[in-house]
Design a protein around this motif. Structure first.
Motif, PDB file in Angstrom:
ATOM      1  N   VAL A  14       0.806  -1.200   0.170  1.00 49.17           N
ATOM      2  CA  VAL A  14       0.012   0.349  -0.419  1.00 49.17           C
ATOM      3  C   VAL A  14       1.158   1.151   0.008  1.00 49.17           C
ATOM      4  O   VAL A  14       0.727   2.543  -0.770  1.00 49.17           O
ATOM      5  CB  VAL A  14      -0.956  -0.183   1.206  1.00 49.17           C
ATOM      6  N   LEU A  15       1.937   1.214   0.638  1.00 53.74           N
ATOM      7  CA  LEU A  15       2.963   2.519   0.691  1.00 53.74           C
ATOM      8  C   LEU A  15       4.195   2.541  -0.014  1.00 53.74           C
ATOM      9  O   LEU A  15       4.433   3.494  -0.677  1.00 53.74           O
ATOM     10  CB  LEU A  15       4.013   2.263   1.978  1.00 53.74           C
ATOM     11  N   GLY A  16       3.576   1.099  -1.293  1.00 52.62           N
ATOM     12  CA  GLY A  16       4.761   1.649  -2.421  1.00 52.62           C
ATOM     13  C   GLY A  16       6.401   1.654  -2.402  1.00 52.62           C
ATOM     14  O   GLY A  16       6.861   1.482  -2.849  1.00 52.62           O
ATOM     15  N   VAL A  17       6.540   0.420  -1.185  1.00 51.25           N
ATOM     16  CA  VAL A  17       8.091   0.306  -0.347  1.00 51.25           C
ATOM     17  C   VAL A  17       8.090  -1.232  -1.463  1.00 51.25           C
ATOM     18  O   VAL A  17       7.607  -2.258  -1.890  1.00 51.25           O
ATOM     19  CB  VAL A  17       7.886   0.045   1.014  1.00 51.25           C
ATOM     20  N   PRO A  18       9.579  -0.766  -2.454  1.00 49.82           N
ATOM     21  CA  PRO A  18       9.931  -2.567  -3.369  1.00 49.82           C
ATOM     22  C   PRO A  18       9.750  -3.028  -2.137  1.00 49.82           C
ATOM     23  O   PRO A  18      10.515  -2.904  -0.691  1.00 49.82           O
ATOM     24  CB  PRO A  18      10.803  -1.098  -3.586  1.00 49.82           C
ATOM     25  N   LEU A  19      10.446  -4.585  -2.870  1.00 55.06           N
ATOM     26  CA  LEU A  19      10.662  -5.932  -2.107  1.00 55.06           C
ATOM     27  C   LEU A  19       9.616  -5.457  -0.758  1.00 55.06           C
ATOM     28  O   LEU A  19      10.496  -6.748  -0.025  1.00 55.06           O
ATOM     29  CB  LEU A  19      12.358  -5.337  -1.782  1.00 55.06           C
ATOM     30  N   ALA A  20       8.470  -5.236  -1.421  1.00 55.80           N
ATOM     31  CA  ALA A  20       7.348  -5.765  -0.093  1.00 55.80           C
ATOM     32  C   ALA A  20       7.659  -7.104   0.110  1.00 55.80           C
ATOM     33  O   ALA A  20       7.380  -7.870   1.499  1.00 55.80           O
ATOM     34  CB  ALA A  20       5.925  -5.122  -0.719  1.00 55.80           C
ATOM     35  N   LEU A  21       7.483  -7.794  -0.936  1.00 62.11           N
ATOM     36  CA  LEU A  21       7.280  -9.482  -1.058  1.00 62.11           C
ATOM     37  C   LEU A  21       8.676 -10.015  -0.171  1.00 62.11           C
ATOM     38  O   LEU A  21       7.971 -11.061   0.791  1.00 62.11           O
ATOM     39  CB  LEU A  21       6.867 -10.192  -2.269  1.00 62.11           C
ATOM     40  N   PRO A  22       9.676 -10.002  -0.897  1.00 69.88           N
ATOM     41  CA  PRO A  22      10.505 -10.698   0.332  1.00 69.88           C
ATOM     42  C   PRO A  22      10.591 -10.277   1.812  1.00 69.88           C
ATOM     43  O   PRO A  22      11.008 -10.567   2.479  1.00 69.88           O
ATOM     44  CB  PRO A  22      11.795  -9.974  -1.113  1.00 69.88           C
ATOM     45  N   LEU A  23      10.829  -9.229   2.270  1.00 64.91           N
ATOM     46  CA  LEU A  23      10.313  -8.319   3.144  1.00 64.91           C
ATOM     47  C   LEU A  23       9.255  -9.289   4.105  1.00 64.91           C
ATOM     48  O   LEU A  23       9.077  -9.208   5.217  1.00 64.91           O
ATOM     49  CB  LEU A  23      10.001  -7.031   3.491  1.00 64.91           C
ATOM     50  N   GLY A  24       8.368  -9.247   3.661  1.00 70.32           N
ATOM     51  CA  GLY A  24       7.317 -10.190   3.719  1.00 70.32           C
ATOM     52  C   GLY A  24       7.669 -11.884   3.952  1.00 70.32           C
ATOM     53  O   GLY A  24       7.406 -12.017   5.114  1.00 70.32           O
ATOM     54  N   VAL A  25       8.159 -12.693   3.507  1.00 71.65           N
ATOM     55  CA  VAL A  25       8.882 -13.646   3.423  1.00 71.65           C
ATOM     56  C   VAL A  25       9.911 -13.336   5.003  1.00 71.65           C
ATOM     57  O   VAL A  25       9.721 -14.637   6.007  1.00 71.65           O
ATOM     58  CB  VAL A  25       9.248 -13.923   2.466  1.00 71.65           C
ATOM     59  N   LEU A  26      10.837 -13.091   4.400  1.00 71.13           N
ATOM     60  CA  LEU A  26      11.528 -12.361   6.078  1.00 71.13           C
ATOM     61  C   LEU A  26      10.324 -12.506   7.472  1.00 71.13           C
ATOM     62  O   LEU A  26      11.657 -12.697   8.158  1.00 71.13           O
ATOM     63  CB  LEU A  26      12.030 -11.176   5.883  1.00 71.13           C
ATOM     64  N   VAL A  27       9.838 -11.439   7.170  1.00 68.64           N
ATOM     65  CA  VAL A  27       8.952 -11.365   8.829  1.00 68.64           C
ATOM     66  C   VAL A  27       7.949 -12.478   8.700  1.00 68.64           C
ATOM     67  O   VAL A  27       8.415 -12.878  10.271  1.00 68.64           O
ATOM     68  CB  VAL A  27       7.857 -10.333   8.481  1.00 68.64           C
ATOM     69  N   PHE A  28       7.713 -13.355   8.075  1.00 64.40           N
ATOM     70  CA  PHE A  28       7.522 -14.524   7.984  1.00 64.40           C
ATOM     71  C   PHE A  28       8.222 -15.313   8.937  1.00 64.40           C
ATOM     72  O   PHE A  28       8.132 -16.193   9.891  1.00 64.40           O
ATOM     73  CB  PHE A  28       6.724 -15.344   6.695  1.00 64.40           C
ATOM     74  N   PHE A  29       9.096 -15.719   8.466  1.00 65.99           N
ATOM     75  CA  PHE A  29      10.383 -16.480   8.852  1.00 65.99           C
ATOM     76  C   PHE A  29      11.011 -15.795  10.083  1.00 65.99           C
ATOM     77  O   PHE A  29      11.244 -16.695  11.419  1.00 65.99           O
ATOM     78  CB  PHE A  29      11.516 -16.715   8.107  1.00 65.99           C
ATOM     79  N   GLY A  30      10.881 -14.315  10.582  1.00 63.16           N
ATOM     80  CA  GLY A  30      12.007 -14.049  11.730  1.00 63.16           C
ATOM     81  C   GLY A  30      10.791 -14.416  12.761  1.00 63.16           C
ATOM     82  O   GLY A  30      10.380 -14.312  14.079  1.00 63.16           O
ATOM     83  N   ALA A  31       9.364 -14.468  12.091  1.00 60.98           N
ATOM     84  CA  ALA A  31       7.922 -14.947  13.141  1.00 60.98           C
ATOM     85  C   ALA A  31       7.968 -15.900  14.295  1.00 60.98           C
ATOM     86  O   ALA A  31       7.546 -16.283  15.441  1.00 60.98           O
ATOM     87  CB  ALA A  31       6.362 -14.069  13.190  1.00 60.98           C
TER      88      ALA A  31
END
Length: 403
Positions: free
Chosen positions: A275-292
């Motif tokens: 929504v904010l238009g930040v690049p690499l949104a999907l890779p960052l989301g995957v990183l957060v998934f594993f970090g959780a």
């Protein structure tokens, strides 16, 4: 005359009753003698130690033996971490995948076909996810570099204003100092690179061993568990088997619940970045998934990288919005979603979770922080059963869920 004879007869009968040999003595009232006990200050006169001190000493040496045993097990596990950690990872993955194996076997497939199907499906999902993430990074790499340069210039302009008032020369001096420190520590950097290469080899070896162990856990987990149970004395096998079944159920519920929580965090943060238009949104989301998968702090720490990317590329306002969004998501997860999902699955006090994560991270880094909470949950379940405080065992056996 008759009266005199009658009186004489009564006197003789009375004398005869008194002189019968062996006749018992007339009954008398028993006399109760009460003896006052001596005051006892010590349990044993030969060892003049108070009872409380003796009990504390008994508990102390037993606790020392238990702690020493646990420390020995932990030391051996750390020394053999290249073998132990992949096996633990395989057990966690097997706990996540064994319900699928159980359903396929219930549908009529054989043991081998069920295990291979689930294993191949897992590999396809992981490989496909990494491929999608890699393509996303490759497609947006040039854009990220260009926008990062612009973002650094904007950050420099922001630092030049109040309240920092940093001039361009000061900013360049800082950069030069960083470069000089890197040059001075070139040997340390080279040694770090060599250790990183060694770590990469160890990671690859661990992944191969973990996958190899996983396929056998899915295929032959119940037989492996039956063999382990037979190592114990016959009288204890029933309780050991039941404790293992309860522990496996707890581990399965924990891994499934944690996976759902991680998916919740990763999905919402990915949507926020898109929504904010930040690049690499999907890779960052995957990183957060594993970090959780690291309780309490994992998703927040990996989310900090998303804040940094937003700061460099989109600016301070976007970074603040991402930070507030991550805080809101963590609050929603911690107070609503996580209690709803895990809830009664794994009953571990939050204080125990904090202590377990801290101790695990201190002892074995990230891997220790990941495995600490499930180990505590399993230990809590087994201890509750052995002390008679848990429910009956489930019908499924460890590793495969088949009876």
């Amino acid at each position: 005359m008759r009266e005199r004879l009658a009186h004489r007869r009564e006197v003789l009968e009375a004398e005869t009753d008194l002189d019968v040999p062996g006749s018992p003595p007339p009954p008398t009232d028993p006399v109760r003698v009460v003896v006052e006990p001596e005051p006892r200050l010590y349990a044993d006169k030969t060892h003049p130690v108070p009872d409380g001190v003796r009990a504390a000493a008994d508990w102390s040496w037993r606790l020392l033996v238990i702690v020493a045993g646990l420390a020995l097990v932990g030391w051996v596990a750390w020394e053999m971490r290249l073998v132990v950690f992949p096996i633990v990872a395989a057990a966690l993955l097997a706990a996540l995948l064994h319900p699928a194996v159980r359903r396929l076997r219930a549908a009529g497939l054989t043991r081998a076909v069920s295990a291979v199907t689930v294993f191949v499906g897992f590999i396809v999902v992981v490989a496909g996810s990494l491929t999608i993430v890699g393509r996303a990074v490759g497609d947006q790499f040039e854009e990220v570099v260009d926008r990062a340069e612009e973002g650094l210039e904007s950050i420099q302009d922001w630092l030049a204003g109040p309240p920092f008032n940093l001039s361009e020369n000061q900013f360049r001096d800082w950069i030069e100092r960083v470069v000089e420190s890197l040059g001075e520590n070139q040997e340390a950097i080279t040694a770090g690179a060599l250790s990183t290469a060694t770590l990469a080899v160890e990671v690859v070896t661990g992944i191969v061993l973990s996958l190899f162990t996983l396929i056998f856990f899915l295929y032959d987990g119940d037989r492996i568990w039956a063999w382990l149970v037979r190592l114990f004395p016959r009288v204890a096998r029933g309780r050991i088997d039941t404790a293992g079944r309860l522990a496996w159920r707890t581990l399965t519920q924990y891994v499934r619940g944690t996976t759902l929580v991680a998916l919740f965090d990763g999905t919402l943060i990915t949507i926020l970045l898109l929504v904010l238009g930040v690049p690499l949104a999907l890779p960052l989301g995957v990183l957060v998934f594993f970090g959780a998968f690291v309780p309490l702090v994992g998703a927040f720490v990996t989310g900090a990288l998303a804040v940094l990317v937003a700061l460099v590329i989109e600016g301070v306002v976007a970074a603040l919005i991402v930070l507030l969004g991550i805080i809101a998501i963590q609050q929603l997860e911690g107070h609503v979603f996580q209690p709803f999902v895990l809830g009664r699955m794994v009953r571990v006090h939050p204080l125990a979770v904090v202590i377990a994560v801290a101790a695990g991270a201190y002892a074995a880094g990230i891997i220790g922080a990941v495995v600490a909470v499930p180990l505590v949950a399993v230990a809590n379940t087994v201890a509750s059963y052995l002390t008679g405080a848990s429910a009956s065992a489930p019908a499924s056996s460890p590793s495969t869920g088949t009876s």
